[in-house]
Design an enzyme around this catalytic site. Structure first.
Site, PDB file in Angstrom:
ATOM      1  N   PHE A  75       0.811  -1.230   0.000  1.00 17.19           N
ATOM      2  CA  PHE A  75       0.000   0.000   0.000  1.00 17.19           C
ATOM      3  C   PHE A  75       0.836   1.267   0.000  1.00 17.19           C
ATOM      4  CE2 PHE A  75       1.023  -0.245   4.520  1.00 17.19           C
ATOM      5  CZ  PHE A  75       1.215   1.085   4.826  1.00 17.19           C
TER       6      PHE A  75
ATOM      7  N   GLU B 228       9.420  -4.639  12.561  1.00 16.31           N
ATOM      8  CA  GLU B 228       9.259  -3.429  11.758  1.00 16.31           C
ATOM      9  C   GLU B 228       8.025  -2.688  12.282  1.00 16.31           C
ATOM     10  OE1 GLU B 228       8.068  -4.112   7.687  1.00 16.31           O
ATOM     11  OE2 GLU B 228       9.069  -2.291   7.021  1.00 16.31           O
TER      12      GLU B 228
ATOM     13  N   SER C   3       5.330  -7.028   3.019  1.00 15.27           N
ATOM     14  CA  SER C   3       5.861  -7.455   4.315  1.00 15.27           C
ATOM     15  C   SER C   3       6.591  -8.794   4.216  1.00 15.27           C
ATOM     16  CB  SER C   3       4.702  -7.590   5.302  1.00 15.27           C
ATOM     17  OG  SER C   3       3.845  -8.635   4.850  1.00 15.27           O
TER      18      SER C   3
ATOM     19  N   CYS D 203       9.642   1.906   2.951  1.00 14.07           N
ATOM     20  CA  CYS D 203      10.545   0.779   3.230  1.00 14.07           C
ATOM     21  C   CYS D 203      11.959   1.280   3.447  1.00 14.07           C
ATOM     22  CB  CYS D 203      10.517  -0.229   2.095  1.00 14.07           C
ATOM     23  SG  CYS D 203      11.234   0.409   0.589  1.00 14.07           S
TER      24      CYS D 203
HETATM   25  P1  NAD Z   1       1.556  -6.663   2.898  1.00 19.16           P
HETATM   26  O1  NAD Z   1       2.560  -7.748   2.881  1.00 19.16           O
HETATM   27  O2  NAD Z   1       0.519  -6.676   3.950  1.00 19.16           O
HETATM   28  O3  NAD Z   1       0.771  -6.635   1.492  1.00 19.16           O
HETATM   29  C1  NAD Z   1       1.477  -6.656   0.272  1.00 19.16           C
HETATM   30  C2  NAD Z   1       0.679  -7.447  -0.752  1.00 19.16           C
HETATM   31  O4  NAD Z   1       0.642  -8.822  -0.362  1.00 19.16           O
HETATM   32  C3  NAD Z   1      -0.762  -6.971  -0.871  1.00 19.16           C
HETATM   33  O5  NAD Z   1      -1.099  -6.930  -2.236  1.00 19.16           O
HETATM   34  C4  NAD Z   1      -1.554  -8.015  -0.102  1.00 19.16           C
HETATM   35  O6  NAD Z   1      -2.849  -8.217  -0.639  1.00 19.16           O
HETATM   36  C5  NAD Z   1      -0.713  -9.272  -0.244  1.00 19.16           C
HETATM   37  N1  NAD Z   1      -0.753 -10.121   0.961  1.00 19.16           N
HETATM   38  C6  NAD Z   1      -0.659  -9.699   2.250  1.00 19.16           C
HETATM   39  N2  NAD Z   1      -0.695 -10.762   3.081  1.00 19.16           N
HETATM   40  C7  NAD Z   1      -0.794 -11.863   2.312  1.00 19.16           C
HETATM   41  C8  NAD Z   1      -0.872 -13.263   2.584  1.00 19.16           C
HETATM   42  N3  NAD Z   1      -0.846 -13.731   3.834  1.00 19.16           N
HETATM   43  N4  NAD Z   1      -0.973 -14.123   1.565  1.00 19.16           N
HETATM   44  C9  NAD Z   1      -0.991 -13.659   0.290  1.00 19.16           C
HETATM   45  N5  NAD Z   1      -0.932 -12.336  -0.028  1.00 19.16           N
HETATM   46  C10 NAD Z   1      -0.825 -11.450   0.959  1.00 19.16           C
HETATM   47  O7  NAD Z   1       2.393  -5.286   2.903  1.00 19.16           O
HETATM   48  P2  NAD Z   1       1.822  -3.814   3.069  1.00 19.16           P
HETATM   49  O8  NAD Z   1       1.391  -3.626   4.479  1.00 19.16           O
HETATM   50  O9  NAD Z   1       0.872  -3.519   1.990  1.00 19.16           O
HETATM   51  O10 NAD Z   1       3.155  -2.960   2.787  1.00 19.16           O
HETATM   52  C11 NAD Z   1       4.079  -2.622   3.791  1.00 19.16           C
HETATM   53  C12 NAD Z   1       5.276  -3.545   3.766  1.00 19.16           C
HETATM   54  O11 NAD Z   1       5.926  -3.472   2.486  1.00 19.16           O
HETATM   55  C13 NAD Z   1       6.346  -3.155   4.776  1.00 19.16           C
HETATM   56  O12 NAD Z   1       6.818  -4.329   5.375  1.00 19.16           O
HETATM   57  C14 NAD Z   1       7.430  -2.494   3.928  1.00 19.16           C
HETATM   58  O13 NAD Z   1       8.729  -2.542   4.479  1.00 19.16           O
HETATM   59  C15 NAD Z   1       7.332  -3.319   2.679  1.00 19.16           C
HETATM   60  N6  NAD Z   1       7.930  -2.643   1.528  1.00 19.16           N
HETATM   61  C16 NAD Z   1       9.116  -3.106   1.051  1.00 19.16           C
HETATM   62  C17 NAD Z   1       9.733  -2.472  -0.014  1.00 19.16           C
HETATM   63  C18 NAD Z   1      11.052  -2.966  -0.539  1.00 19.16           C
HETATM   64  O14 NAD Z   1      11.444  -2.541  -1.610  1.00 19.16           O
HETATM   65  N7  NAD Z   1      11.718  -3.841   0.158  1.00 19.16           N
HETATM   66  C19 NAD Z   1       9.107  -1.374  -0.627  1.00 19.16           C
HETATM   67  C20 NAD Z   1       7.874  -0.941  -0.119  1.00 19.16           C
HETATM   68  C21 NAD Z   1       7.288  -1.594   0.954  1.00 19.16           C
END
Ligand code: NAD
Length: 490
Positions: free
Chosen positions: A172, A404, A249, A304
């Site tokens: 998001f 985090e 995540s 991130c």
């Molecule tokens: P999230 O993992 O909750 O969601 C990311 C995506 O995964 C979404 O599209 C969601 O629908 C899907 N998802 C979530 N849980 C799932 C599951 N159990 N099974 C299958 N699909 C699932 O992450 P968020 O809260 O949207 O974003 C924040 C996270 O993203 C933070 O941890 C941040 O550090 C990370 N992030 C990393 C980078 C990088 O380049 N390393 C960049 C931006 C954000």
């Protein structure tokens, strides 16, 4: 309000009317070149985090609709891979022009759905735009290798080839930049694509897809499906999808990495972070503290690459008071208000989680130098606001350090020596980025060599490289961002 809202999604007139006529509007899928309303009766509200207003409703795409999206991508692939690369690049040239044209609309959508300030929302789009610009030179990037006469009369060469149907799963926090990390490079390499935006802020992806279609991307080359775990699992399991780029995540990333790679797919998982700054006493005090405040609290800490932990070495520890004063001066408000420094966090649940981690830090013995939990923002009493928060005396065994936080919370630790500080950073399970603040060239070189992190900054708060470099973490992160994920070699 309805007309304005629906214009976020339905500006080009290619959307089937049923989705736009609902109130609140329903976010359409994009399948085979058509924006279509899902038949699913299960939906999730997309909520403005500053007001709790329901902006739109997102469908949990049915399995049949998902299969139709993959099938559209599969059928579009043969013609698209045989389309000259110069033509594919030209679509990107047009797309970058259209993104510039509509950048204000994109930014307003991001602020409405994600909460960040309009300035940060413009930055979100601009960072993605740079990837589109990079994709405009894809022909040069796709040059292969050739060595004549490797043995008598035998020349050897390699060709970069598209893989087929690829997919992207987005978080998001950057609703425009991260989809733009994914599909422009993949499709310009000749692949076709299925994008799964974050269920929390899907609007920017839809606007970008409209622009990609307007730029001339053929039907079926880019498809969008909405949903959560079920559609993600379907992407992991689908036999026709060859590669996945995930950003989000650790929990989701590890799951997707293992499930999809077990199916033989290429997977990159860009996951969570706990980025440290080390501050040496010889650093420029004002420049360092300004950088820490901007990188720790900007975008409400939901980057991130946010610097969420500072390790003060030796006497620099005494700078904490000044850090608190600077953090107090930040303006917290809805992202649409003028001169705001940080907006709300994404959801009520996110706020609750951040507050719990702050409390656990206090209960484990950290000192709360600044507490933003009870902030009141006039005119936005329902917003998910947390003011800048600073915990001092944090140690490596505390939950607030191990997890985090992803909110406007800066943890302060102490080290007696530079070596001890490097050891602290290297022991942490996350290795996305790290920065050093110092006036010493020798210290900078030691840090660059010894620190275990993907991106390294010296007097740079957020060391994010431009798209012509890979973007990579180390340790608890498996990733790279480049055209190479999307290419086989023939
Ligand atoms: P999230 O993992 O909750 O969601 C990311 C995506 O995964 C979404 O599209 C969601 O629908 C899907 N998802 C979530 N849980 C799932 C599951 N159990 N099974 C299958 N699909 C699932 O992450 P968020 O809260 O949207 O974003 C924040 C996270 O993203 C933070 O941890 C941040 O550090 C990370 N992030 C990393 C980078 C990088 O380049 N390393 C960049 C931006 C954000």
């Amino acid at each position: 309000i309805f007309a304005l809202r629906s214009s976020y999604y339905f500006s080009t007139g290619v959307v089937e009317p049923s989705s736009s006529l609902r109130s609140p509007p329903r976010v359409p899928n994009l399948i085979g070149g058509k924006f279509v309303d899902s038949q699913s009766s299960s939906t999730i509200d997309v909520i403005n985090p500053a007001t709790q207003e329901v902006v739109s409703q997102l469908p949990l795409t049915t399995n049949e609709e998902f299969k139709a999206a993959v099938s559209a991508a599969k059928h579009a692939f043969p013609a698209w891979r045989n389309t000259p690369i110069t033509t594919r690049q030209r679509v990107m040239l047009k797309l970058q022009e259209l993104i510039r044209r509509d950048i204000d609309k994109l930014a307003m959508n991001i602020t409405t759905e994600q909460g960040k300030t309009l300035k940060d929302a413009h930055g979100d789009v601009f960072r993605g735009l740079e990837v589109v610009e990079h994709a405009c030179g894809m022909a040069t990037l796709q040059m292969g290798e050739y060595v004549p006469n490797v043995a008598n009369g035998i020349d050897t060469f390699s060709i970069r080839e598209p893989l087929g149907v690829c997919a992207g799963i987005c978080p998001f926090n950057f609703p425009a930049m991260i989809p733009l990390w994914m599909f422009p490079v993949a499709v310009t390499c000749g692949n076709t694509f299925v994008l799964k935006p974050s269920e929390k802020d899907p609007g920017a992806s839809i606007i970008l897809a409209e622009l990609a279609m307007e730029a001339g991307l053929p039907n079926g080359v880019l498809n969008i499906v909405h949903g959560t775990n079920d559609v993600v699992n379907a992407i992991c399991d689908d036999d026709d999808i060859r590669a996945i780029s995930f950003v989000g995540s650790n929990t989701a990333g590890m799951h997707i990495y293992s499930r999809a790679s077990a199916k033989g797919k290429r997977v990159q998982s860009n996951m969570g972070a706990k980025n440290h700054a080390i501050v040496l006493p010889d650093a420029n005090t004002d420049a360092t503290l300004n950088a820490l405040v901007a990188a720790g609290f900007g975008a409400a800490g939901q980057r991130c690459m946010a610097l969420s932990t500072v390790v003060f070495v030796g006497d620099s520890h005494s700078w904490e008071n000044k850090l608190v004063e600077l953090a107090k001066s930040l303006k917290v408000n809805a992202g649409t208000e003028p001169d705001v420094d940080l907006g709300p966090v994404i959801s009520k649940q996110a706020k609750e989680r951040v507050c719990k981690l702050i409390q656990s830090g206090v209960e484990s013995g950290a000192r709360l130098l600044l507490d933003g939990r009870n902030i009141v923002v006039p005119g936005y009493k329902d917003g998910n606001f947390i003011g800048p928060t600073i915990l001092s005396g944090v140690t490596a065994d505390m939950d607030c350090y191990k997890e985090e936080i992803f909110g406007p919370v800066l943890l302060c630790m102490k080290a007696d020596s530079f070596e001890e500080a490097i050891h602290i950073v290297n022991r942490n399970k996350y290795g996305n980025g790290a920065s050093l603040f110092t006036a010493s060239g020798a210290a900078a070189r030691k840090f660059q060599t010894e620190i275990e992190a993907g991106q390294v900054g010296i007097n740079v708060p957020i060391p994010v490289p431009l798209p012509f470099f890979s973007f990579t973490g180390s340790k608890g992160i498996l990733c790279w961002r480049s055209q190479f994920l999307w290419q086989g070699r023939g």
